[in-house]
Motif scaffolding. Structure first.
Motif, short mmCIF file in Angstrom:
data_model
loop_
_atom_site.label_atom_id
_atom_site.label_comp_id
_atom_site.label_asym_id
_atom_site.label_seq_id
_atom_site.Cartn_x
_atom_site.Cartn_y
_atom_site.Cartn_z
N LEU A 38 33.68 20.89 31.63
CA LEU A 38 33.70 20.09 30.40
C LEU A 38 32.42 20.30 29.60
CD1 LEU A 38 35.07 17.95 28.65
CD2 LEU A 38 34.02 16.18 30.09
N ILE A 39 31.29 20.29 30.34
CA ILE A 39 30.01 20.50 29.66
C ILE A 39 29.96 21.88 29.04
CG2 ILE A 39 27.53 20.75 30.05
CD1 ILE A 39 27.81 18.53 32.18
N ALA A 40 30.49 22.87 29.76
CA ALA A 40 30.50 24.24 29.23
C ALA A 40 31.37 24.33 27.99
CB ALA A 40 30.99 25.21 30.31
N GLY A 41 32.56 23.63 28.04
CA GLY A 41 33.45 23.63 26.86
C GLY A 41 32.80 22.97 25.66
N CYS A 42 32.15 21.82 25.95
CA CYS A 42 31.47 21.13 24.82
C CYS A 42 30.36 21.99 24.25
CB CYS A 42 30.91 19.79 25.32
SG CYS A 42 32.20 18.56 25.67
#
Length: 284
Positions: A38-42
């Motif tokens: 999720l952090i990578a996507g954000c």
């Protein structure tokens, strides 16, 4: 046993993990992986947004530079246009000065012509008014009414105790009618004083309308009968017989009231010879 196994802190016995613990550990690892994803996507999305805004900022910078260059070019063009406009304004001012000078000269010429035209117009109007006045005066002179006395006759012989009687005719040689309002007359001889010639000797006489075709006859007489002395001085030419007439009339053409006066001296009553001493007409 070696030293490591003998130290309780450095060495611990392997412990068995229960199924529940394994599941919890796997869940933690799974959640951590999801969080990392999720952090990578954000981060990816944020990078895309930053790239978009960077692109927009670049475009705005390019547009600002283009507008700045355009403004500089327009400023240069405006300065050029301003210089040309200033030159045109100077040329226009020169033309305006020339036109103003020409206009002033034209106005001076126009004013001179207008004054001359006005003077000619005034002279023309004055001449027309003068001609009209002359025509009017000539018309009035030829057509106005005026009284006249003619056919004066001594109709009674000179005898003691008789009154001297004189007949006459009132005429109007004018074109328009004269309205005779009142008239009076007197007959006297030259030795009579003026005070004796006033009321007792004046008698009211004829009145009416007089035209070229219609005249009036009048009669005058000396109210005092003749004496022998009167007849003697008349025959010896020492005294003469006088006849005076006054008539007030209205001129129907002009509407002016006038007075006509006539005084004659009868030198020869028998031959009806007399001299006009006064004949005048005055407005009253």
């Amino acid at each position: 046993m070696n030293d490591a196994t003998e130290d309780p802190i450095l060495y611990q016995e392997p412990q068995l993990i229960s199924t529940t613990q394994r599941r919890g550990l796997l869940q933690i690892l799974t959640d951590s992986a999801h969080m990392a994803n999720l952090i990578a996507g954000c981060g990816f999305i944020i990078n895309i947004i930053l790239a978009f805004f960077t692109y927009m900022l670049y475009n705005k910078t390019v547009e600002a530079n283009a507008m700045s260059n355009k403004a500089i070019n327009q400023s240069v063009d405006a300065n050029t246009i301003a210089r040309e406009a200033n030159n045109e304004s100077k040329r226009a001012n020169g033309i305006n000065k020339t036109l103003l000078k020409f206009t002033r000269e034209s106005n001076i010429s126009s004013d001179s012509l207008n004054r001359e035209s006005m003077n000619l117009s005034k002279q023309s109007v004055s001449a027309q008014l003068k001609a009209m006045s002359q025509d009017k005066e000539q018309f009035l002179t030829l057509n106005r009414a005026f009284l006249s006395i003619d056919q004066i006759r001594v109709i009674d012989s000179l005898k003691i105790g008789k009154n001297i009687q004189i007949s006459y005719r009132i005429t109007n040689p004018g074109t328009y009618t004269a309205e005779l309002i009142k008239s009076s007359n007197v007959v006297y001889i030259s030795n009579e004083r003026k005070t004796e010639l006033e009321n007792p000797f004046f008698t009211s006489n004829v009145s009416g309308f007089v035209t070229k075709e219609i005249w009036m006859t009048g009669m005058a007489k000396r109210l005092t009968p003749l004496t022998a002395f009167d007849i003697e001085v008349i025959n010896n030419k020492e005294n003469q017989i006088f006849f005076h007439f006054d008539g007030i009339y209205l001129d129907q053409l002009t509407g002016i009231k006038k007075k006509y006066s006539l005084t004659i001296r009868i030198d020869d009553p028998i031959n009806q010879q007399y001299i006009i001493l006064e004949s005048k007409t005055n407005s009253i």
